[in-house]
Design an enzyme around this catalytic site. Sequence first.
Site, mmCIF file in Angstrom:
data_model
loop_
_atom_site.group_PDB
_atom_site.id
_atom_site.type_symbol
_atom_site.label_atom_id
_atom_site.label_comp_id
_atom_site.label_asym_id
_atom_site.label_seq_id
_atom_site.Cartn_x
_atom_site.Cartn_y
_atom_site.Cartn_z
ATOM 1 C CB SER A 193 39.895 68.492 -0.719
ATOM 2 O OG SER A 193 39.117 68.299 0.426
ATOM 3 C CG HIS B 163 35.383 67.936 4.586
ATOM 4 N ND1 HIS B 163 36.620 68.185 4.035
ATOM 5 C CD2 HIS B 163 34.676 67.298 3.628
ATOM 6 C CE1 HIS B 163 36.660 67.710 2.796
ATOM 7 N NE2 HIS B 163 35.492 67.173 2.525
ATOM 8 C CE LYS C 292 37.365 63.446 -5.750
ATOM 9 N NZ LYS C 292 36.791 63.885 -4.457
ATOM 10 N NE ARG D 26 31.124 70.826 -2.483
ATOM 11 C CZ ARG D 26 32.185 70.369 -3.116
ATOM 12 N NH1 ARG D 26 33.383 70.827 -2.808
ATOM 13 N NH2 ARG D 26 32.071 69.464 -4.075
HETATM 14 O O1 PNS Z 1 35.035 62.911 -0.687
HETATM 15 P P1 PNS Z 1 34.634 62.132 -1.899
HETATM 16 O O2 PNS Z 1 35.846 61.861 -2.776
HETATM 17 O O3 PNS Z 1 33.517 62.779 -2.664
HETATM 18 O O4 PNS Z 1 34.095 60.720 -1.347
HETATM 19 C C1 PNS Z 1 33.656 59.715 -2.231
HETATM 20 C C2 PNS Z 1 33.561 58.381 -1.497
HETATM 21 C C3 PNS Z 1 34.912 57.993 -0.916
HETATM 22 C C4 PNS Z 1 32.542 58.472 -0.368
HETATM 23 C C5 PNS Z 1 33.072 57.308 -2.549
HETATM 24 O O5 PNS Z 1 33.971 57.283 -3.625
HETATM 25 C C6 PNS Z 1 32.957 55.919 -1.935
HETATM 26 O O6 PNS Z 1 31.982 55.616 -1.291
HETATM 27 N N1 PNS Z 1 34.013 55.100 -2.128
HETATM 28 C C7 PNS Z 1 34.058 53.768 -1.587
HETATM 29 C C8 PNS Z 1 33.791 52.712 -2.683
HETATM 30 C C9 PNS Z 1 32.299 52.548 -2.933
HETATM 31 O O7 PNS Z 1 31.542 52.144 -2.071
HETATM 32 N N2 PNS Z 1 31.895 52.889 -4.162
HETATM 33 C C10 PNS Z 1 30.497 52.755 -4.583
HETATM 34 C C11 PNS Z 1 29.723 54.035 -4.318
HETATM 35 S S1 PNS Z 1 28.043 53.925 -4.869
#
Ligand code: PNS
Length: 164
Positions: free
Chosen positions: A129, A18, A42, A91
């Site tokens: 992570s 990150h 998660k 990645r």
């Molecule tokens: O680090 P991650 O877990 O891959 O991040 C995922 C994250 C938090 C960016 C994604 O789950 C997210 O945007 N969550 C907020 C809710 C949302 O907007 N969901 C619709 C996504 S199209």
Amino acid sequence: MEITAIYPGSFDPITNGHIDIISRGLNIFHKIIIAVMNHPGKKSLFTAEERKEMIEEIYGDEARIEVDVFKGLLVDYVEQRGANVIVRGLRVVSDFEYEMQMAQMNRKLDTRIETVFMMPREIYSYLSSSLIKEIASYGGNIDCFVPKSIKTRLEAKFNAPPDA
Ligand code: PNS
């Protein structure tokens, strides 16, 4: 034009992968807002506030970085902050399908928003992570994957009594 980008993620915890993306992002964007969010699928080890604090410890007084916590839709947050760029790290090829789906969906929800993908250094291509937490939980060596402050937090978490 000074562009502010939103870098959203679970950051549970933030890793050197990150951090590599954030450094690259600072070469392109004037400011990066790191948005600590919850991934619906998660269960996190650290609370959102802990994750925010851990990232703030790393960036200290870096004026071009802000760390924030948000619960809700990412596109709503991006709008709220007056931004229109989302940064995500890519990645490996297996990341692509999920990332493309999210980027397309976010663009459908808000046509102003563009997602910019950045690739971390190759040595971080297999870093996540989840793996860091797993290795740390068994007392494995994570020195080259996370800053020392994060390692200390992980050790404290895994050495704490179960209901601490
Ligand atoms: O680090 P991650 O877990 O891959 O991040 C995922 C994250 C938090 C960016 C994604 O789950 C997210 O945007 N969550 C907020 C809710 C949302 O907007 N969901 C619709 C996504 S199209």
